[in-house]
Design a protein around this motif. Sequence first.
Motif, PDB file in Angstrom:
ATOM      1  N   LEU A   1       0.819  -1.208   0.000  1.00 24.53           N
ATOM      2  CA  LEU A   1       0.000   0.000   0.000  1.00 24.53           C
ATOM      3  C   LEU A   1       0.856   1.263   0.000  1.00 24.53           C
ATOM      4  O   LEU A   1       0.671   2.157  -0.839  1.00 24.53           O
ATOM      5  CB  LEU A   1      -0.916  -0.011   1.221  1.00 24.53           C
ATOM      6  N   ILE A   2       1.800   1.341   0.925  1.00 21.70           N
ATOM      7  CA  ILE A   2       2.527   2.597   1.103  1.00 21.70           C
ATOM      8  C   ILE A   2       3.680   2.766   0.122  1.00 21.70           C
ATOM      9  O   ILE A   2       4.228   3.880  -0.001  1.00 21.70           O
ATOM     10  CB  ILE A   2       3.049   2.745   2.555  1.00 21.70           C
ATOM     11  N   SER A   3       4.051   1.707  -0.578  1.00 23.13           N
ATOM     12  CA  SER A   3       5.147   1.823  -1.548  1.00 23.13           C
ATOM     13  C   SER A   3       4.651   1.997  -2.975  1.00 23.13           C
ATOM     14  O   SER A   3       5.447   2.087  -3.908  1.00 23.13           O
ATOM     15  CB  SER A   3       6.059   0.600  -1.474  1.00 23.13           C
ATOM     16  N   SER A   4       3.339   2.041  -3.165  1.00 25.22           N
ATOM     17  CA  SER A   4       2.779   2.196  -4.508  1.00 25.22           C
ATOM     18  C   SER A   4       3.144   3.557  -5.088  1.00 25.22           C
ATOM     19  O   SER A   4       3.281   4.545  -4.361  1.00 25.22           O
ATOM     20  CB  SER A   4       1.256   2.042  -4.466  1.00 25.22           C
ATOM     21  N   LYS A   5       3.319   3.617  -6.389  1.00 26.28           N
ATOM     22  CA  LYS A   5       3.657   4.875  -7.050  1.00 26.28           C
ATOM     23  C   LYS A   5       2.429   5.773  -7.108  1.00 26.28           C
ATOM     24  O   LYS A   5       1.384   5.382  -7.617  1.00 26.28           O
ATOM     25  CB  LYS A   5       4.179   4.600  -8.460  1.00 26.28           C
ATOM     26  N   THR A   6       2.556   6.976  -6.581  1.00 23.80           N
ATOM     27  CA  THR A   6       1.446   7.913  -6.537  1.00 23.80           C
ATOM     28  C   THR A   6       1.988   9.316  -6.353  1.00 23.80           C
ATOM     29  O   THR A   6       3.119   9.494  -5.868  1.00 23.80           O
ATOM     30  CB  THR A   6       0.487   7.583  -5.370  1.00 23.80           C
ATOM     31  N   THR A   7       1.210  10.293  -6.720  1.00 25.60           N
ATOM     32  CA  THR A   7       1.613  11.692  -6.514  1.00 25.60           C
ATOM     33  C   THR A   7       1.381  12.122  -5.072  1.00 25.60           C
ATOM     34  O   THR A   7       1.768  13.227  -4.689  1.00 25.60           O
ATOM     35  CB  THR A   7       0.823  12.625  -7.443  1.00 25.60           C
ATOM     36  N   LYS A   8       0.758  11.251  -4.273  1.00 30.44           N
ATOM     37  CA  LYS A   8       0.471  11.565  -2.872  1.00 30.44           C
ATOM     38  C   LYS A   8       1.046  10.463  -1.986  1.00 30.44           C
ATOM     39  O   LYS A   8       0.306   9.655  -1.402  1.00 30.44           O
ATOM     40  CB  LYS A   8      -1.025  11.723  -2.655  1.00 30.44           C
TER      41      LYS A   8
ATOM     42  N   ASN B   1     -10.124  11.327   2.090  1.00 26.31           N
ATOM     43  CA  ASN B   1      -8.865  11.278   1.356  1.00 26.31           C
ATOM     44  C   ASN B   1      -7.683  11.651   2.258  1.00 26.31           C
ATOM     45  O   ASN B   1      -6.588  11.093   2.115  1.00 26.31           O
ATOM     46  CB  ASN B   1      -8.922  12.206   0.143  1.00 26.31           C
ATOM     47  N   THR B   2      -7.905  12.566   3.196  1.00 26.70           N
ATOM     48  CA  THR B   2      -6.852  12.925   4.135  1.00 26.70           C
ATOM     49  C   THR B   2      -6.389  11.702   4.918  1.00 26.70           C
ATOM     50  O   THR B   2      -5.195  11.503   5.143  1.00 26.70           O
ATOM     51  CB  THR B   2      -7.350  14.002   5.119  1.00 26.70           C
ATOM     52  N   PHE B   3      -7.343  10.876   5.336  1.00 25.06           N
ATOM     53  CA  PHE B   3      -7.048   9.692   6.145  1.00 25.06           C
ATOM     54  C   PHE B   3      -6.969   8.417   5.294  1.00 25.06           C
ATOM     55  O   PHE B   3      -7.126   7.326   5.825  1.00 25.06           O
ATOM     56  CB  PHE B   3      -8.130   9.513   7.218  1.00 25.06           C
ATOM     57  N   PHE B   4      -6.711   8.568   4.011  1.00 27.13           N
ATOM     58  CA  PHE B   4      -6.727   7.396   3.130  1.00 27.13           C
ATOM     59  C   PHE B   4      -5.810   6.283   3.635  1.00 27.13           C
ATOM     60  O   PHE B   4      -6.226   5.138   3.817  1.00 27.13           O
ATOM     61  CB  PHE B   4      -6.328   7.779   1.698  1.00 27.13           C
ATOM     62  N   TYR B   5      -4.542   6.592   3.848  1.00 24.02           N
ATOM     63  CA  TYR B   5      -3.601   5.557   4.278  1.00 24.02           C
ATOM     64  C   TYR B   5      -3.993   4.990   5.634  1.00 24.02           C
ATOM     65  O   TYR B   5      -3.927   3.774   5.854  1.00 24.02           O
ATOM     66  CB  TYR B   5      -2.181   6.124   4.342  1.00 24.02           C
TER      67      TYR B   5
ATOM     68  N   THR C   1       1.824  15.053   6.641  1.00 26.09           N
ATOM     69  CA  THR C   1       1.373  15.646   5.383  1.00 26.09           C
ATOM     70  C   THR C   1      -0.123  15.391   5.256  1.00 26.09           C
ATOM     71  O   THR C   1      -0.554  14.235   5.226  1.00 26.09           O
ATOM     72  CB  THR C   1       2.102  15.045   4.175  1.00 26.09           C
ATOM     73  N   ALA C   2      -0.895  16.464   5.221  1.00 26.89           N
ATOM     74  CA  ALA C   2      -2.352  16.345   5.133  1.00 26.89           C
ATOM     75  C   ALA C   2      -2.794  16.618   3.703  1.00 26.89           C
ATOM     76  O   ALA C   2      -2.845  17.768   3.257  1.00 26.89           O
ATOM     77  CB  ALA C   2      -3.018  17.318   6.093  1.00 26.89           C
ATOM     78  N   TYR C   3      -3.086  15.540   2.987  1.00 25.82           N
ATOM     79  CA  TYR C   3      -3.614  15.686   1.634  1.00 25.82           C
ATOM     80  C   TYR C   3      -5.106  15.991   1.710  1.00 25.82           C
ATOM     81  O   TYR C   3      -5.813  15.471   2.577  1.00 25.82           O
ATOM     82  CB  TYR C   3      -3.401  14.398   0.832  1.00 25.82           C
TER      83      TYR C   3
ATOM     84  N   GLU D   1      -1.917  20.124   1.839  1.00 22.40           N
ATOM     85  CA  GLU D   1      -2.124  20.304   0.405  1.00 22.40           C
ATOM     86  C   GLU D   1      -3.076  21.481   0.189  1.00 22.40           C
ATOM     87  O   GLU D   1      -4.125  21.574   0.823  1.00 22.40           O
ATOM     88  CB  GLU D   1      -2.711  19.035  -0.209  1.00 22.40           C
ATOM     89  N   GLN D   2      -2.719  22.372  -0.715  1.00 26.61           N
ATOM     90  CA  GLN D   2      -3.555  23.524  -1.033  1.00 26.61           C
ATOM     91  C   GLN D   2      -4.524  23.160  -2.158  1.00 26.61           C
ATOM     92  O   GLN D   2      -4.408  22.106  -2.789  1.00 26.61           O
ATOM     93  CB  GLN D   2      -2.680  24.713  -1.444  1.00 26.61           C
ATOM     94  N   GLU D   3      -5.481  24.045  -2.413  1.00 24.39           N
ATOM     95  CA  GLU D   3      -6.477  23.780  -3.455  1.00 24.39           C
ATOM     96  C   GLU D   3      -5.841  23.636  -4.830  1.00 24.39           C
ATOM     97  O   GLU D   3      -6.377  22.955  -5.705  1.00 24.39           O
ATOM     98  CB  GLU D   3      -7.531  24.883  -3.466  1.00 24.39           C
ATOM     99  N   ASN D   4      -4.684  24.266  -5.033  1.00 24.08           N
ATOM    100  CA  ASN D   4      -3.993  24.147  -6.325  1.00 24.08           C
ATOM    101  C   ASN D   4      -3.125  22.898  -6.408  1.00 24.08           C
ATOM    102  O   ASN D   4      -2.415  22.691  -7.400  1.00 24.08           O
ATOM    103  CB  ASN D   4      -3.144  25.395  -6.594  1.00 24.08           C
ATOM    104  N   GLY D   5      -3.157  22.070  -5.350  1.00 27.96           N
ATOM    105  CA  GLY D   5      -2.402  20.818  -5.358  1.00 27.96           C
ATOM    106  C   GLY D   5      -1.008  20.915  -4.779  1.00 27.96           C
ATOM    107  O   GLY D   5      -0.342  19.897  -4.577  1.00 27.96           O
ATOM    108  N   LYS D   6      -0.557  22.111  -4.454  1.00 24.78           N
ATOM    109  CA  LYS D   6       0.776  22.286  -3.897  1.00 24.78           C
ATOM    110  C   LYS D   6       0.792  21.921  -2.410  1.00 24.78           C
ATOM    111  O   LYS D   6      -0.173  22.143  -1.696  1.00 24.78           O
ATOM    112  CB  LYS D   6       1.253  23.730  -4.079  1.00 24.78           C
ATOM    113  N   ILE D   7       1.912  21.357  -1.970  1.00 23.60           N
ATOM    114  CA  ILE D   7       2.102  21.012  -0.566  1.00 23.60           C
ATOM    115  C   ILE D   7       2.864  22.145   0.098  1.00 23.60           C
ATOM    116  O   ILE D   7       4.001  22.453  -0.290  1.00 23.60           O
ATOM    117  CB  ILE D   7       2.890  19.690  -0.413  1.00 23.60           C
TER     118      ILE D   7
END
Length: 360
Positions: A35-42, A329-333, A320-322, A207-213
């Motif tokens: 789960l945590i090693s999967s390739k993702t932007t988050k 989605n914030t608590f996805f992991y 890091t709060a996505y 994470e901001q509304e524009n996707g930036k951390i």
Amino acid sequence: MKKIFKRTSLGIILLYSFHSFGQNKNNYSVKIDSLISSKTTKPFNGIIIISKNGKTSYSKIMGYSDLEKKAPLQPNSQFVIGSISKQITAVLVLQEYEKGHLKLNEPIRKYLPELSQNWADTVTVHHLLTHTHGITELDKPTAFKAGTAFNYSYSNTGYDLLSKITERTSGKSFAEQSKELFQKCGMKNTFHPDTKEYKNLVKGYSEQENGKIELEKNSFRNAPAAGSFVSTQPDLILWNQNLQGGKLLKADTYKMMTTKQQGAIRQHPLSGKTDYGYGITVDTKDEILQLGQTGFAPGFVSMNFYFPETKTTLVVLENTAYAPNDLRNTFFYHTQILKIVRQEIINFHDSTKNVNTKHH
């Protein structure tokens, strides 16, 4: 083991194929690693630890305490633990109750006579502990009659009031009370934020509304008693060992704390219908007792659950709060890891029942 990872704009959704559980059925380590090693932007940026009977059965540290400097997280990295703080406050309140310094069903006017609103004559310590008081703001009437509903917006104000009550009844500041409690538990890296004694607090990011951390500057927004204690994964293990091991409260008081309280039921954005004791959630789904809490503070996402049947503790701390406006989605992991651990415990529970059935 075949898995399918579907990427979305808000993260990744883990989909198990039909035969996913065919291999390593009870090996949550493989599933969590996948789960945590999967390739993702988050990517996951935090610490996971699972302890059984006081021994670590799974531990993983991934990511950074400082994203700009690429400074890696460490086992003693400190996080703001959000609403996990509430069970600490509840224990301090219940210890005052055990000393005879306060009563749970007396109006809080007795302890805080300066309160201006009439609700101080009807709201009790019990109502504050169970989020059933109806208080929205200190200078406004309650949203409903105390004890008749659960605070729709949850309640940080109630726990801040509890800290003020224990200051009056104990004669000590809430920071001093909590420090003594942590020392008793051997928690050398857990602090009330006002003491400024923490030395390894990691930076929190949102994470901001524009996707930036971006670096979060408001992580201590909540009152300490409600959501701003600072702690580490080893200390949260110690907390569970002390609380669940009967070292902090008398047996009857602990039972009261961990019993579903009447009317203390919330429609939780993550878990749906959720029952509360005092400062802690009490989950009995699938015949598995689960005690604990999730926690959110700006830039920090946390989880601490204990399963008495197997003496298992699960701690997940992330800085890091996505998608902070979408807690699913914030608590996805966190929620996916919890599902994996729960499934292992369910399998154990079922196998134990089968063995007992055969013997009878």
